[in-house]
Design a protein around this motif. Structure first.
Motif, PDB file in Angstrom:
ATOM      1  N   ASN A  69       0.856  -1.184   0.000  1.00 20.08           N
ATOM      2  CA  ASN A  69       0.000   0.000   0.000  1.00 20.08           C
ATOM      3  C   ASN A  69       0.893   1.236   0.000  1.00 20.08           C
ATOM      4  O   ASN A  69       1.521   1.581   1.003  1.00 20.08           O
ATOM      5  CB  ASN A  69      -0.899  -0.009   1.242  1.00 20.08           C
ATOM      6  N   GLU A  70       0.959   1.917  -1.122  1.00 17.08           N
ATOM      7  CA  GLU A  70       1.887   3.041  -1.275  1.00 17.08           C
ATOM      8  C   GLU A  70       1.589   4.166  -0.286  1.00 17.08           C
ATOM      9  O   GLU A  70       2.506   4.789   0.257  1.00 17.08           O
ATOM     10  CB  GLU A  70       1.816   3.581  -2.710  1.00 17.08           C
ATOM     11  N   GLY A  71       0.315   4.412  -0.032  1.00 11.97           N
ATOM     12  CA  GLY A  71      -0.048   5.484   0.893  1.00 11.97           C
ATOM     13  C   GLY A  71       0.429   5.217   2.310  1.00 11.97           C
ATOM     14  O   GLY A  71       0.963   6.114   2.982  1.00 11.97           O
ATOM     15  N   ALA A  75       3.324   7.144   4.419  1.00  9.19           N
ATOM     16  CA  ALA A  75       3.000   7.726   5.720  1.00  9.19           C
ATOM     17  C   ALA A  75       3.983   7.271   6.792  1.00  9.19           C
ATOM     18  O   ALA A  75       4.374   8.053   7.669  1.00  9.19           O
ATOM     19  CB  ALA A  75       1.571   7.356   6.117  1.00  9.19           C
ATOM     20  N   PHE A  76       4.401   6.003   6.719  1.00 12.06           N
ATOM     21  CA  PHE A  76       5.373   5.503   7.693  1.00 12.06           C
ATOM     22  C   PHE A  76       6.698   6.258   7.577  1.00 12.06           C
ATOM     23  O   PHE A  76       7.280   6.686   8.581  1.00 12.06           O
ATOM     24  CB  PHE A  76       5.595   4.008   7.489  1.00 12.06           C
ATOM     25  N   PHE A  77       7.176   6.418   6.350  1.00 14.85           N
ATOM     26  CA  PHE A  77       8.448   7.132   6.179  1.00 14.85           C
ATOM     27  C   PHE A  77       8.304   8.615   6.517  1.00 14.85           C
ATOM     28  O   PHE A  77       9.256   9.232   7.007  1.00 14.85           O
ATOM     29  CB  PHE A  77       8.962   6.942   4.751  1.00 14.85           C
ATOM     30  N   TRP A  81      10.738  10.660   8.980  1.00 15.86           N
ATOM     31  CA  TRP A  81      11.398  11.914   8.584  1.00 15.86           C
ATOM     32  C   TRP A  81      10.970  13.081   9.464  1.00 15.86           C
ATOM     33  O   TRP A  81      11.695  14.073   9.554  1.00 15.86           O
ATOM     34  CB  TRP A  81      11.100  12.242   7.117  1.00 15.86           C
ATOM     35  N   ILE A  82       9.826  12.990  10.093  1.00 17.66           N
ATOM     36  CA  ILE A  82       9.381  14.043  11.005  1.00 17.66           C
ATOM     37  C   ILE A  82       9.938  13.815  12.408  1.00 17.66           C
ATOM     38  O   ILE A  82      10.443  14.738  13.057  1.00 17.66           O
ATOM     39  CB  ILE A  82       7.843  14.115  11.038  1.00 17.66           C
ATOM     40  N   ARG A 226       0.624  14.564   1.154  1.00 16.88           N
ATOM     41  CA  ARG A 226       1.931  14.005   0.795  1.00 16.88           C
ATOM     42  C   ARG A 226       2.867  13.913   1.994  1.00 16.88           C
ATOM     43  O   ARG A 226       3.782  13.095   2.003  1.00 16.88           O
ATOM     44  CB  ARG A 226       2.581  14.857  -0.293  1.00 16.88           C
ATOM     45  N   ALA A 227       2.653  14.766   3.009  1.00 20.91           N
ATOM     46  CA  ALA A 227       3.541  14.801   4.175  1.00 20.91           C
ATOM     47  C   ALA A 227       2.891  14.212   5.417  1.00 20.91           C
ATOM     48  O   ALA A 227       3.479  14.263   6.494  1.00 20.91           O
ATOM     49  CB  ALA A 227       3.974  16.242   4.461  1.00 20.91           C
TER      50      ALA A 227
END
Length: 280
Positions: A69-71, A75-77, A81-82, A226-227
């Motif tokens: 699931n690309e979404g 979201a995990f990455f 990154w946050i 996207r973020a």
């Protein structure tokens, strides 16, 4: 002899009670893990505990679908990154500021520290709209950077307060000896303060990591699609709980595992930081 038996029984009873409390506390997490290994049809028709007597229900298909699931993967990455920069920035900046407040004399030091402590009472909700307007003017609203900056700004007051109090408890003689040896402030910070303050710094890092990783409010306001981190993605999946139970349970357990791994990896330092100063 009787007192020893009574003491042993007392310790045994305490251990049994603590074990029961731990099992009760971990039950939802264990149920979530089992649900993530069952098919959506099984989760909709029976409780997760049925898998304990029917282990054939368990499968890794949900995790394979989640990784495809690309979404959810994005979201995990986004969460990584946050969380990582927001944690590192708070730890580094707070450590430097706390050392300055604790051991460097400069005009207005006490007044500035009081102002920093006063920021602890400012609710996050009060700043959402004005900061959103500011980020919009700067052209970063909706990006991961906006979420990181907000977490850093609201994480620093508590971090500075926590570390300053810990650093102030370091014996002054150690710093004076380092200065007599010709060490400057940066060398003292690096060679004396950081090694002795590692338990408090590690504890702060764990707290900050957990706060940012589990946050949804700030990300929901400042991050676009996207973020968006994992918490926002799971919240959107929860709107269709019955149809997305496989993704929801698997993603929720993945979101739960990472903070647990971080906590247990730094558990030794966390315990030292919590107990620091309790025994002289």
């Amino acid at each position: 002899m009787a007192s020893r038996v009574q003491s042993a029984l007392g310790r045994g009873l305490v251990s049994v009670v603590l074990a029961a409390v731990a099992m009760f506390w971990l039950m939802p997490s264990f149920g979530l893990f089992i649900a993530s290994l069952r098919t959506p049809q099984q989760n909709n028709t029976s409780g997760w505990w049925t898998a304990l007597t029917q282990p054939a229900q368990l499968t890794l298909d949900n995790y394979q679908r989640l990784l495809s699931n690309e979404g959810m993967v994005n979201a995990f990455f986004n969460t990584v990154w946050i969380t990582v920069p927001a944690t590192l920035l708070v730890v580094v900046l707070a450590s430097l500021a706390a050392y300055a407040f604790a051991w460097i004399e400069f005009p207005g030091r006490d007044a500035l520290f009081i102002a920093v402590v006063a920021l602890l009472v400012v609710p996050v909700q009060v700043a959402l709209i004005p900061v959103a307007g500011l980020f919009g003017d700067l052209g970063i609203f909706g990006s991961r950077l906006s979420v990181i900056l907000f977490h850093v700004a609201f994480g620093l007051p508590f971090a500075v307060f926590l570390l300053r109090n810990f650093f102030a408890g370091i014996p002054k003689e150690l710093l004076e000896a380092a200065r007599m040896d010709g060490a400057g402030e940066w060398r003292i910070f690096r060679s004396v303060i950081l090694p002795l303050g590692l338990p408090a710094i590690a504890s702060l890092g764990i707290f900050q990591f957990l706060w940012v990783w589990n946050d949804m409010l700030v990300a929901l306001v400042f991050a676009d699609s996207r973020a968006a981190p994992l918490t926002v993605a799971l919240q959107s999946q929860a709107r269709q709980f019955g149809a997305n139970i496989d993704i929801l349970a698997t993603g929720a357990f993945l979101s739960l595992v990472v903070p647990l791994v971080v906590f247990f990896s730094f558990q030794k330092y966390f315990e030292q930081g919590v107990l620091a100063g309790s025994v002289k």
